[in-house]
Design an enzyme around this catalytic site. Sequence first.
Site, short mmCIF file in Angstrom:
data_model
loop_
_atom_site.label_atom_id
_atom_site.label_comp_id
_atom_site.label_asym_id
_atom_site.label_seq_id
_atom_site.Cartn_x
_atom_site.Cartn_y
_atom_site.Cartn_z
N ARG A 1 -1.13 -5.14 5.04
CA ARG A 1 -0.34 -4.73 3.87
C ARG A 1 0.90 -3.98 4.34
O ARG A 1 0.88 -3.30 5.36
CB ARG A 1 -1.17 -3.81 2.97
CG ARG A 1 -2.43 -4.46 2.43
CD ARG A 1 -3.27 -3.49 1.64
NE ARG A 1 -3.74 -2.40 2.50
CZ ARG A 1 -4.63 -1.50 2.14
NH1 ARG A 1 -5.15 -1.51 0.94
NH2 ARG A 1 -5.00 -0.55 2.99
N ARG B 1 0.89 -1.17 0.00
CA ARG B 1 0.00 0.00 0.00
C ARG B 1 0.92 1.22 0.00
O ARG B 1 1.81 1.32 0.84
CB ARG B 1 -0.88 -0.03 1.25
CG ARG B 1 -1.68 1.26 1.52
CD ARG B 1 -2.73 1.48 0.46
NE ARG B 1 -3.69 2.48 0.83
CZ ARG B 1 -3.54 3.79 0.64
NH1 ARG B 1 -2.44 4.27 0.11
NH2 ARG B 1 -4.50 4.62 0.97
N GLU C 1 -11.04 5.28 -5.43
CA GLU C 1 -11.42 3.88 -5.36
C GLU C 1 -12.06 3.41 -6.66
O GLU C 1 -12.53 4.23 -7.47
CB GLU C 1 -12.40 3.66 -4.21
CG GLU C 1 -11.85 3.98 -2.85
CD GLU C 1 -10.82 2.97 -2.38
OE1 GLU C 1 -10.84 1.80 -2.81
OE2 GLU C 1 -9.97 3.36 -1.56
#
Length: 160
Positions: A90, A48, A56
């Site tokens: 992540r 990330r 998004e």
Amino acid sequence: MRIVLLFTLLFFVHVLLHAQTLTGKVVKIADGDTFTILLNNHQKKRIRLHGVDCPEKGQDFGNVAKEYISNLIAGKSVTILTTKKDRYGRTVAIVKVDTTNVNESLLRAGLAWHYKQYDNTQHWAELEHQAKSHHRKIWSMQNPTPPWQWRKQKKASKNS
């Protein structure tokens, strides 16, 4: 100005002291700020991007941001400087491909918000400001909705 420079320097010293540098080949792009690399030991790691938040999927410019990062890093070897793990497991990182800082490239292109809640790098704030003033991509819209607000609204509408 000196205080800002001092805090920026201290932030990067902190990152460097706690960071790990990894290199891997990008094997999957999830969206504009998340992807998967394959390390030399054949382990996959979800990455990330630190300090930026891209639109998004389903949000204006979400597909454009994904396509942009795909063209920039898909199938290529990248170097990541880890900053932490997020709540989803992540690896959060500053990413470079060749000499290009991917995080900064998204800001410069107008395809990401500077995620000031998690990063206070003045240079990145300036890159966002320049993209806004030149009306690049997300900043060509009248009132773009930041992804963190969009996610919150989407979650609220699911719960009602």
